[in-house]
Design a protein around this motif. Sequence first.
Motif, PDB file in Angstrom:
ATOM      1  N   GLU A 175      -8.240  -3.112  -8.570  1.00 35.17           N
ATOM      2  CA  GLU A 175      -7.141  -2.190  -8.268  1.00 35.17           C
ATOM      3  C   GLU A 175      -7.596  -1.098  -7.303  1.00 35.17           C
ATOM      4  O   GLU A 175      -6.862  -0.740  -6.363  1.00 35.17           O
ATOM      5  CB  GLU A 175      -6.611  -1.560  -9.557  1.00 35.17           C
ATOM      6  CG  GLU A 175      -5.391  -0.677  -9.314  1.00 35.17           C
ATOM      7  CD  GLU A 175      -4.830  -0.083 -10.599  1.00 35.17           C
ATOM      8  OE1 GLU A 175      -3.854   0.683 -10.496  1.00 35.17           O
ATOM      9  OE2 GLU A 175      -5.377  -0.373 -11.687  1.00 35.17           O
ATOM     10  N   HIS A 179      -5.971  -0.607  -3.603  1.00 39.44           N
ATOM     11  CA  HIS A 179      -5.369   0.664  -3.173  1.00 39.44           C
ATOM     12  C   HIS A 179      -6.088   1.213  -1.953  1.00 39.44           C
ATOM     13  O   HIS A 179      -5.457   1.841  -1.085  1.00 39.44           O
ATOM     14  CB  HIS A 179      -5.413   1.683  -4.318  1.00 39.44           C
ATOM     15  CG  HIS A 179      -4.431   1.396  -5.420  1.00 39.44           C
ATOM     16  ND1 HIS A 179      -3.101   1.164  -5.173  1.00 39.44           N
ATOM     17  CD2 HIS A 179      -4.594   1.317  -6.767  1.00 39.44           C
ATOM     18  CE1 HIS A 179      -2.476   0.942  -6.326  1.00 39.44           C
ATOM     19  NE2 HIS A 179      -3.358   1.024  -7.307  1.00 39.44           N
ATOM     20  N   SER A 182      -4.666  -0.757   0.951  1.00 42.54           N
ATOM     21  CA  SER A 182      -3.273  -0.423   1.282  1.00 42.54           C
ATOM     22  C   SER A 182      -3.095   1.047   1.639  1.00 42.54           C
ATOM     23  O   SER A 182      -2.012   1.453   2.060  1.00 42.54           O
ATOM     24  CB  SER A 182      -2.363  -0.771   0.096  1.00 42.54           C
ATOM     25  OG  SER A 182      -2.698   0.015  -1.050  1.00 42.54           O
ATOM     26  N   ASN A 184      -3.299   3.698  -0.445  1.00 39.16           N
ATOM     27  CA  ASN A 184      -2.603   4.453  -1.493  1.00 39.16           C
ATOM     28  C   ASN A 184      -3.499   5.601  -1.950  1.00 39.16           C
ATOM     29  O   ASN A 184      -4.185   5.526  -2.967  1.00 39.16           O
ATOM     30  CB  ASN A 184      -2.261   3.531  -2.670  1.00 39.16           C
ATOM     31  CG  ASN A 184      -1.298   4.167  -3.645  1.00 39.16           C
ATOM     32  OD1 ASN A 184      -1.129   5.382  -3.675  1.00 39.16           O
ATOM     33  ND2 ASN A 184      -0.657   3.349  -4.453  1.00 39.16           N
ATOM     34  N   THR A 187      -2.995   7.374  -5.665  1.00 39.51           N
ATOM     35  CA  THR A 187      -3.556   6.672  -6.815  1.00 39.51           C
ATOM     36  C   THR A 187      -5.080   6.702  -6.782  1.00 39.51           C
ATOM     37  O   THR A 187      -5.732   6.835  -7.824  1.00 39.51           O
ATOM     38  CB  THR A 187      -3.055   5.222  -6.840  1.00 39.51           C
ATOM     39  OG1 THR A 187      -1.629   5.223  -6.908  1.00 39.51           O
ATOM     40  CG2 THR A 187      -3.591   4.484  -8.050  1.00 39.51           C
ATOM     41  N   ASP A 448       4.163  10.727  -4.803  1.00 37.88           N
ATOM     42  CA  ASP A 448       3.490  10.253  -3.598  1.00 37.88           C
ATOM     43  C   ASP A 448       3.142   8.773  -3.703  1.00 37.88           C
ATOM     44  O   ASP A 448       3.256   8.014  -2.743  1.00 37.88           O
ATOM     45  CB  ASP A 448       2.214  11.068  -3.359  1.00 37.88           C
ATOM     46  CG  ASP A 448       2.535  12.514  -3.011  1.00 37.88           C
ATOM     47  OD1 ASP A 448       3.692  12.763  -2.602  1.00 37.88           O
ATOM     48  OD2 ASP A 448       1.651  13.379  -3.167  1.00 37.88           O
ATOM     49  N   ALA A 449       2.710   8.377  -4.908  1.00 41.50           N
ATOM     50  CA  ALA A 449       2.341   6.975  -5.105  1.00 41.50           C
ATOM     51  C   ALA A 449       3.542   6.065  -4.953  1.00 41.50           C
ATOM     52  O   ALA A 449       3.448   4.969  -4.410  1.00 41.50           O
ATOM     53  CB  ALA A 449       1.714   6.789  -6.486  1.00 41.50           C
ATOM     54  N   LYS A 451       6.051   6.570  -3.014  1.00 42.53           N
ATOM     55  CA  LYS A 451       6.392   6.449  -1.601  1.00 42.53           C
ATOM     56  C   LYS A 451       5.371   5.579  -0.853  1.00 42.53           C
ATOM     57  O   LYS A 451       5.720   4.819   0.043  1.00 42.53           O
ATOM     58  CB  LYS A 451       6.430   7.842  -0.958  1.00 42.53           C
ATOM     59  CG  LYS A 451       7.544   8.721  -1.512  1.00 42.53           C
ATOM     60  CD  LYS A 451       7.478  10.108  -0.897  1.00 42.53           C
ATOM     61  CE  LYS A 451       8.556  11.021  -1.467  1.00 42.53           C
ATOM     62  NZ  LYS A 451       8.470  12.390  -0.920  1.00 42.53           N
ATOM     63  N   ALA A 452       4.109   5.719  -1.246  1.00 44.22           N
ATOM     64  CA  ALA A 452       3.052   5.030  -0.501  1.00 44.22           C
ATOM     65  C   ALA A 452       2.941   3.564  -0.837  1.00 44.22           C
ATOM     66  O   ALA A 452       2.509   2.772  -0.012  1.00 44.22           O
ATOM     67  CB  ALA A 452       1.707   5.718  -0.759  1.00 44.22           C
ATOM     68  N   SER A 453       3.296   3.204  -2.056  1.00 51.09           N
ATOM     69  CA  SER A 453       3.091   1.825  -2.490  1.00 51.09           C
ATOM     70  C   SER A 453       4.411   1.081  -2.549  1.00 51.09           C
ATOM     71  O   SER A 453       5.394   1.600  -3.083  1.00 51.09           O
ATOM     72  CB  SER A 453       2.425   1.797  -3.878  1.00 51.09           C
ATOM     73  OG  SER A 453       2.336   0.467  -4.331  1.00 51.09           O
ATOM     74  N   VAL A 457       6.481   1.268  -9.282  1.00 48.21           N
ATOM     75  CA  VAL A 457       5.542   2.039 -10.088  1.00 48.21           C
ATOM     76  C   VAL A 457       6.067   2.281 -11.480  1.00 48.21           C
ATOM     77  O   VAL A 457       5.420   2.917 -12.282  1.00 48.21           O
ATOM     78  CB  VAL A 457       5.245   3.401  -9.415  1.00 48.21           C
ATOM     79  CG1 VAL A 457       4.584   3.202  -8.084  1.00 48.21           C
ATOM     80  CG2 VAL A 457       6.522   4.224  -9.284  1.00 48.21           C
TER      81      VAL A 457
END
Length: 591
Positions: A175, A179, A182, A184, A187, A448-449, A451-453, A457
């Motif tokens: 993980e 991240h 990507s 992220n 996270t 934020d996570a 939006k970024a991923s 979630v």
Amino acid sequence: MTGTTTTSSRPSGFRLGVALLSGIGIIVLGWMLPVYQGMLHPAVVERAGAGSQSAGAFGLELATKSFQPNPQAARIVLLAAQSAPGAAPEAAAKLKAALAGTTDRDAGINYFLAGKNRQAFQAQLPVGQPGGIASEAARILELSELAELRELEPAIMLTAWLHSQNLITDTLSREILNHGQSGNIATLRRGFMAVSTLADQLDVHQLMAVLDLMPDVRTLSEYSHIALVQTMLPPFASLGNHDKDLFKDELPAGPMREMFDKFDADKNGKLDVQEWLLQARMPLSYTDFPAGYTAMLWLGTPEGARQVVQYLLNHGRQGDEFLYWAIGQGRGAVEFVVRHGGALGQRRGSGLDALAVVGFRNPGMAMVLRYVLFGLGALLLVWVWNRLWPLAARGTGDLPGYLWNRRALAVAGALVLAMISEPMFFQTAQSSEYDVAIKLPLAAAAADAAKASPVNVKDKRNAPMTGNIATSDMWRNVVMTLLFAAIQIWVYLTCVQKIRQIEEDSAEPRLKLRLLDNEDNFFDMGLYIGIGGTALGLALIMLEVFQKPVAAYASNIFGIMCVAAVKIWHVRQAKKRLIIQVRKAEGVAAL
């Protein structure tokens, strides 16, 4: 002239005494019945832990096993074994003797705080084959070059080293790598901050034992914040006389007062803010941290670690007490409590503990049995009440109303007994110091996570917790709704009896009309009680006893229905009959 009708003649004193004692005994039996809705009876947990491994034996196995022994982690297990009520003292003594040569070691993060150590580690880390552990560790290490993560470089390097030694679960390391690929950042920050927090409290061997069980970043982050809350010191300004210095006698009795001399770095007999901040946290031996740590290592699987974290999130600091008690009963008890997820109830007597297991396996039947016992006991007491204080009515038509009035009170009393007999009705719907401490600081990071991923979630791992809370909240609302309904039935019957009493009075019709008008506020009693029930229900929501205001709204609806039935069906019809009587009386007088 209207005669007076009473209930049946009074029976003998012996029969009344037997009935009275039987009613009380049946109610006490229902109260003592070891059946808890939504909670675990201690006898059931003891049964689950019977014959299983003790905490001391587990710590001894952890410290002396032939493959990768970990005496430093066993030191924390020893703290749990010594604090758990009912734990086997012989096994704890053997573990203590086996750990006699061990000492506290530096925090796991300390080595990587020095720049020269980080440089040396970076130079020594082999590149390895693409896709291999060394290559993946190097990819993790590269994350420290990102501007957003630069201040977390020691934690990132520690994570990379643990991965290079294969001391982190595959799911967690994958993980982190995903991240990182990507981008992220939110996270990743959460994960490395969690590693930093735990590494500041544990040495490297204690840290690797728990990271080898962490299934994902979220569980790791949640657990680190739980550990932070468990070990954090209270704000300096909240203690003593709120001045610049803090003296020993100003500290509350307990761990902080015992640690005063260690906190007092300059040995001047007082503490200032700088000395307080230097400590940062309480030693683990003075905290509840060993309970969750031991439970996770004992279960020994990533899923078990997730369940322990969720259990603590559900129950907060009480969850630590529940875990300590389960640890004292053995491994089977810990596994049972954590996987069931329920809080521990209080034992009300050991005489009926044998029924606890039966009640746990058949909760619906056991609950019905308890409520039936309360109902039978209440009816017996009402029977005694009717015989000791016989009802008197002006006619046979009034007697059933008076009897049903008392029966409604009996039902309301039985429902009140049912409520106060269930510990869950006095447990908050969701109370967790750890849950609040975790979710509030991470709200921005979670946004934020999201939006970024591109991944959804929304985590469904909280579903069991939500289900437990919803189930207990449903039962609370059901019982409260039935209680309000029983009270409104009593109000309705009381108002109908009052109307009949006025109608059957020997006064003239015009005076009866005035008497009915005079009782108008009395006939609104159902509405007042309904509003009062709504206010009570909303107050209980503020106190977090309820989550949904179903019973509060039901109380108001029952009050409206009761008043509508009394005034439309009874008061209006009674006034109509009296007006006709007045007209007939005036016509006869005119003749």
